[in-house]
Design a protein around this motif. Structure first.
Motif, short mmCIF file in Angstrom:
data_model
loop_
_atom_site.label_atom_id
_atom_site.label_comp_id
_atom_site.label_asym_id
_atom_site.label_seq_id
_atom_site.Cartn_x
_atom_site.Cartn_y
_atom_site.Cartn_z
N SER A 90 -6.77 -8.68 -4.82
CA SER A 90 -7.35 -7.42 -4.35
C SER A 90 -8.86 -7.40 -4.48
CB SER A 90 -6.74 -6.25 -5.12
OG SER A 90 -5.34 -6.23 -4.96
N SER A 91 -9.40 -7.91 -5.58
CA SER A 91 -10.86 -7.87 -5.78
C SER A 91 -11.60 -8.83 -4.85
CB SER A 91 -11.21 -8.19 -7.23
OG SER A 91 -10.85 -9.51 -7.55
N ALA A 122 -9.55 -1.29 1.22
CA ALA A 122 -10.04 -0.02 1.76
C ALA A 122 -9.51 0.27 3.16
CB ALA A 122 -11.57 -0.01 1.78
N GLY A 123 -9.38 -0.77 3.99
CA GLY A 123 -9.05 -0.57 5.39
C GLY A 123 -7.60 -0.34 5.72
N THR A 147 0.82 -1.20 0.00
CA THR A 147 0.00 0.00 0.00
C THR A 147 0.86 1.25 0.00
OG1 THR A 147 -1.87 1.10 1.08
CG2 THR A 147 -0.24 0.08 2.52
N ASP A 148 0.34 2.29 -0.59
CA ASP A 148 0.88 3.63 -0.49
C ASP A 148 -0.29 4.59 -0.55
OD1 ASP A 148 0.22 4.02 -3.22
OD2 ASP A 148 2.22 3.46 -3.89
N SER A 149 -0.04 5.86 -0.73
CA SER A 149 -1.14 6.83 -0.69
C SER A 149 -2.06 6.72 -1.90
CB SER A 149 -0.59 8.25 -0.59
OG SER A 149 0.23 8.52 -1.71
N LEU A 182 -3.16 2.84 8.24
CA LEU A 182 -1.76 3.28 8.21
C LEU A 182 -1.63 4.78 7.95
CD1 LEU A 182 -0.14 0.37 6.20
CD2 LEU A 182 -0.07 0.76 8.66
N GLY A 183 -2.75 5.47 7.83
CA GLY A 183 -2.68 6.91 7.60
C GLY A 183 -2.06 7.27 6.26
#
Length: 115
Positions: free
Chosen positions: A45-46, A53-54, A29-31, A59-60
């Protein structure tokens, strides 16, 4: 690392963990995006939109790679490998009870404390 059958060690200094009966997964994950990968590098992912989403929210928006296990629970809250198998065959956006557990490592550009 995959588990192998063998004799359990004994003596002081040994700890054991519960067998969750889940599926090993990496979550990147990243932004901008989040992916859930199987240990064979299949994109799941699907199949787990709640993780996609979570995790960034938890992780902000920090960049991370999580190495862990995805577990699908039955109605009594017990791990259910058969429910996990059904979940992996059918990409869904239906709410299922599941959790990611057994996180082994997190790599971020700067040190980040996870709660």
């Amino acid at each position: 690392m995959l588990a192998t059958l063998g004799e359990a060690p004994s003596g002081e200094g040994w700890a054991f963990e519960f067998k969750w009966d889940g599926a090993r997964a990496l979550v990147e994950t990243d932004s901008a995006r989040t992916y859930v990968w199987s240990r064979h590098r299949n994109n799941f992912s699907s199949h787990f939109p709640e993780i996609v989403a979570g995790v960034p929210a938890a992780l902000g928006g920090r960049q991370a790679i999580l190495d862990g296990e995805i577990v699908v629970l039955d109605v009594a809250g017990r791990p259910s490998f058969s429910r996990l198998q059904r979940r992996l065959r059918i990409p869904t956006h239906t709410a299922w009870e599941s959790s990611a557990t057994g996180c082994l490592s997190v790599r971020t550009p700067e040190r980040a404390e996870l709660r």
